[in-house]
Design a protein around this motif. Structure first.
Motif, PDB file in Angstrom:
ATOM      1  N   SER A  50      35.933  34.293  29.905  1.00 44.01           N
ATOM      2  CA  SER A  50      36.129  35.850  29.724  1.00 44.01           C
ATOM      3  C   SER A  50      37.110  35.896  28.584  1.00 44.01           C
ATOM      4  N   ARG A  51      36.891  36.906  27.752  1.00 47.59           N
ATOM      5  CA  ARG A  51      37.937  37.340  26.645  1.00 47.59           C
ATOM      6  C   ARG A  51      39.329  37.619  27.319  1.00 47.59           C
ATOM      7  N   PRO A  52      40.308  37.262  26.308  1.00 44.31           N
ATOM      8  CA  PRO A  52      41.578  37.722  27.237  1.00 44.31           C
ATOM      9  C   PRO A  52      42.008  39.103  27.303  1.00 44.31           C
ATOM     10  N   VAL A  53      42.722  39.508  28.345  1.00 44.19           N
ATOM     11  CA  VAL A  53      43.283  40.744  28.404  1.00 44.19           C
ATOM     12  C   VAL A  53      44.544  40.650  27.407  1.00 44.19           C
ATOM     13  N   LEU A  54      44.732  41.676  26.754  1.00 45.52           N
ATOM     14  CA  LEU A  54      46.024  42.067  25.806  1.00 45.52           C
ATOM     15  C   LEU A  54      46.923  42.961  26.655  1.00 45.52           C
ATOM     16  N   VAL A  55      48.312  42.280  26.870  1.00 41.98           N
ATOM     17  CA  VAL A  55      49.076  43.183  27.737  1.00 41.98           C
ATOM     18  C   VAL A  55      50.154  43.661  26.635  1.00 41.98           C
ATOM     19  N   LEU A  56      50.355  44.796  26.322  1.00 43.79           N
ATOM     20  CA  LEU A  56      51.380  45.184  25.353  1.00 43.79           C
ATOM     21  C   LEU A  56      52.584  45.793  26.212  1.00 43.79           C
ATOM     22  N   THR A  57      53.704  45.247  25.726  1.00 40.00           N
ATOM     23  CA  THR A  57      55.094  45.577  26.501  1.00 40.00           C
ATOM     24  C   THR A  57      56.078  46.358  25.557  1.00 40.00           C
ATOM     25  N   HIS A  58      56.967  46.883  26.299  1.00 40.31           N
ATOM     26  CA  HIS A  58      57.883  47.745  25.268  1.00 40.31           C
ATOM     27  C   HIS A  58      59.434  47.282  25.512  1.00 40.31           C
ATOM     28  N   ALA A  59      59.542  46.603  26.620  1.00 44.08           N
ATOM     29  CA  ALA A  59      60.893  46.453  26.835  1.00 44.08           C
ATOM     30  C   ALA A  59      60.902  44.794  27.746  1.00 44.08           C
ATOM     31  N   PRO A  60      61.839  43.835  27.528  1.00 45.03           N
ATOM     32  CA  PRO A  60      61.678  42.551  28.188  1.00 45.03           C
ATOM     33  C   PRO A  60      61.589  42.718  29.746  1.00 45.03           C
ATOM     34  N   HIS A  61      62.200  43.555  30.469  1.00 47.52           N
ATOM     35  CA  HIS A  61      62.400  43.562  31.618  1.00 47.52           C
ATOM     36  C   HIS A  61      60.964  44.217  32.447  1.00 47.52           C
ATOM     37  N   GLU A  62      60.229  44.973  31.583  1.00 48.98           N
ATOM     38  CA  GLU A  62      58.918  45.717  32.229  1.00 48.98           C
ATOM     39  C   GLU A  62      57.537  45.010  31.559  1.00 48.98           C
ATOM     40  N   GLY A  63      57.687  44.059  32.549  1.00 54.89           N
ATOM     41  CA  GLY A  63      56.419  43.074  32.362  1.00 54.89           C
ATOM     42  C   GLY A  63      55.375  43.406  33.260  1.00 54.89           C
ATOM     43  N   PRO A  64      54.225  42.802  33.394  1.00 56.14           N
ATOM     44  CA  PRO A  64      52.948  43.311  34.197  1.00 56.14           C
ATOM     45  C   PRO A  64      53.041  42.946  35.467  1.00 56.14           C
ATOM     46  N   GLY A  65      53.888  42.112  35.868  1.00 61.36           N
ATOM     47  CA  GLY A  65      54.112  41.810  37.581  1.00 61.36           C
ATOM     48  C   GLY A  65      52.988  41.535  38.050  1.00 61.36           C
ATOM     49  N   LEU A  66      52.658  42.508  39.239  1.00 62.92           N
ATOM     50  CA  LEU A  66      51.684  42.300  40.002  1.00 62.92           C
ATOM     51  C   LEU A  66      49.920  42.158  39.116  1.00 62.92           C
ATOM     52  N   ILE A  67      50.121  42.928  38.174  1.00 61.63           N
ATOM     53  CA  ILE A  67      48.868  42.964  37.312  1.00 61.63           C
ATOM     54  C   ILE A  67      48.410  41.417  37.048  1.00 61.63           C
ATOM     55  N   THR A  68      49.526  40.606  36.515  1.00 64.44           N
ATOM     56  CA  THR A  68      49.100  39.164  36.290  1.00 64.44           C
ATOM     57  C   THR A  68      48.791  38.645  37.343  1.00 64.44           C
ATOM     58  N   ARG A  69      49.214  38.890  38.649  1.00 64.72           N
ATOM     59  CA  ARG A  69      48.680  38.182  39.834  1.00 64.72           C
ATOM     60  C   ARG A  69      47.175  38.687  40.198  1.00 64.72           C
ATOM     61  N   ALA A  70      46.824  39.962  39.834  1.00 63.10           N
ATOM     62  CA  ALA A  70      45.441  40.419  39.936  1.00 63.10           C
ATOM     63  C   ALA A  70      44.548  39.939  39.139  1.00 63.10           C
ATOM     64  N   LEU A  71      45.225  39.639  37.810  1.00 63.32           N
ATOM     65  CA  LEU A  71      44.111  38.834  36.752  1.00 63.32           C
ATOM     66  C   LEU A  71      43.618  37.741  37.355  1.00 63.32           C
ATOM     67  N   ASP A  72      44.517  36.782  38.009  1.00 59.16           N
ATOM     68  CA  ASP A  72      44.221  35.384  38.753  1.00 59.16           C
ATOM     69  C   ASP A  72      44.025  34.509  37.412  1.00 59.16           C
ATOM     70  N   GLU A  73      42.715  33.969  37.364  1.00 63.82           N
ATOM     71  CA  GLU A  73      42.525  33.005  36.369  1.00 63.82           C
ATOM     72  C   GLU A  73      42.020  33.780  34.842  1.00 63.82           C
ATOM     73  N   LEU A  74      42.139  35.046  34.784  1.00 62.62           N
ATOM     74  CA  LEU A  74      41.808  35.423  33.435  1.00 62.62           C
ATOM     75  C   LEU A  74      42.698  35.124  32.614  1.00 62.62           C
ATOM     76  N   PRO A  75      42.460  34.799  31.415  1.00 60.22           N
ATOM     77  CA  PRO A  75      43.363  34.776  30.231  1.00 60.22           C
ATOM     78  C   PRO A  75      43.802  35.713  29.838  1.00 60.22           C
ATOM     79  N   HIS A  76      45.115  36.042  29.351  1.00 58.17           N
ATOM     80  CA  HIS A  76      45.854  37.160  29.165  1.00 58.17           C
ATOM     81  C   HIS A  76      46.930  36.865  27.904  1.00 58.17           C
ATOM     82  N   ARG A  77      47.250  37.745  27.044  1.00 61.12           N
ATOM     83  CA  ARG A  77      48.315  37.658  26.177  1.00 61.12           C
ATOM     84  C   ARG A  77      49.120  38.670  26.267  1.00 61.12           C
ATOM     85  N   ILE A  78      50.530  38.438  26.201  1.00 54.58           N
ATOM     86  CA  ILE A  78      51.600  39.592  26.128  1.00 54.58           C
ATOM     87  C   ILE A  78      51.978  39.795  24.734  1.00 54.58           C
ATOM     88  N   ARG A  79      52.294  40.856  24.313  1.00 55.36           N
ATOM     89  CA  ARG A  79      52.845  41.094  22.987  1.00 55.36           C
ATOM     90  C   ARG A  79      53.399  42.557  23.241  1.00 55.36           C
TER      91      ARG A  79
END
Length: 231
Positions: A2-31
């Protein structure tokens, strides 16, 4: 793959948390492009999905020029039927991208409290009709034109909405115990809380998260399914 999921963040402490777990093996990038006047964001045909997380700034804050680029990308993603998830600030940016309005300092909600789910949606269904979830905001949005209201509370009339391929959540389904502990030890998150509020939220989390986490992952997995279906 699958094509990667782009995760846009705005503060270092506000990451994707459980969203990453739900994505499981799907590739994702955090910017983080918050303060980049003209960020080079991927084209939509490169993305399997788009996630926009929370942060302490206002969704229309011109002092953070990257927010305008996020709004443009969100509007284009919905037009192109790309799976989109916006959380807290991310939900407010999504609403603005779709023609909604931001209501600054609408009312403060911090801590665990229920929302009323008013429309069936796969992402919210595992949470139940009146789930107790974590809130941490004082801004709100008007429902964007054509969007469907999914959840509300007395203080915040738009707690969740769907617009085509996009879901916006004002509350925090991404929270697990580790992320909550990080928030409660991050000065920018707790400095303005009243005495005892952080301890109360920690106690609330210990009570609610054991049931909330698996339900949240189940709901967020429907977003991951949409990403997989995009291929």
């Amino acid at each position: 793959m699958s094509r990667p999921v782009l995760v846009l963040t705005h503060a270092p402490h506000e990451g994707p948390g459980l969203i990453t777990r739900a994505l499981d093996e799907l590739p994702h990038r955090i910017r983080t492009v918050l303060d980049t006047p003209d960020p080079r964001l991927p084209s939509l045909d490169e993305l399997g999905g788009l996630v926009v997380m929370g942060g302490p700034m206002d969704a229309d804050d011109a002092g953070h020029p990257g927010l305008a680029a996020e709004r443009r990308l969100l509007a284009e993603a919905v037009d192109a039927d790309v799976p989109v998830l916006g959380v807290c600030l991310g939900m407010q940016i999504l609403a603005l991208a779709l023609g909604g309005e931001l209501h600054r300092r609408n009312g403060t909600e911090i801590g665990f409290a229920p929302v009323e789910v008013v429309h069936d949606d796969p992402l919210l269904a595992p949470l139940g009709a009146a789930p107790t979830v974590l809130h941490w905001h004082d801004d709100a949005v008007a429902l964007p034109p054509g969007a469907t209201l999914l959840a509300r509370s007395a203080t915040t009339p738009v707690q969740a909405f769907r617009a085509g391929s996009a879901v916006g959540l004002q509350f925090h389904v991404e929270i697990d115990r580790t992320l909550l502990d990080l928030w409660l030890t991050t000065p920018v998150m707790v400095d303005d809380l009243a005495d005892g509020d952080a301890d109360l939220i920690r106690t609330q989390g210990a009570h609610h998260l054991p049931g909330l986490v698996p339900a949240a992952v189940a709901g967020l997995s429907t977003f991951a399914d949409a990403v997989r279906a995009r291929g």
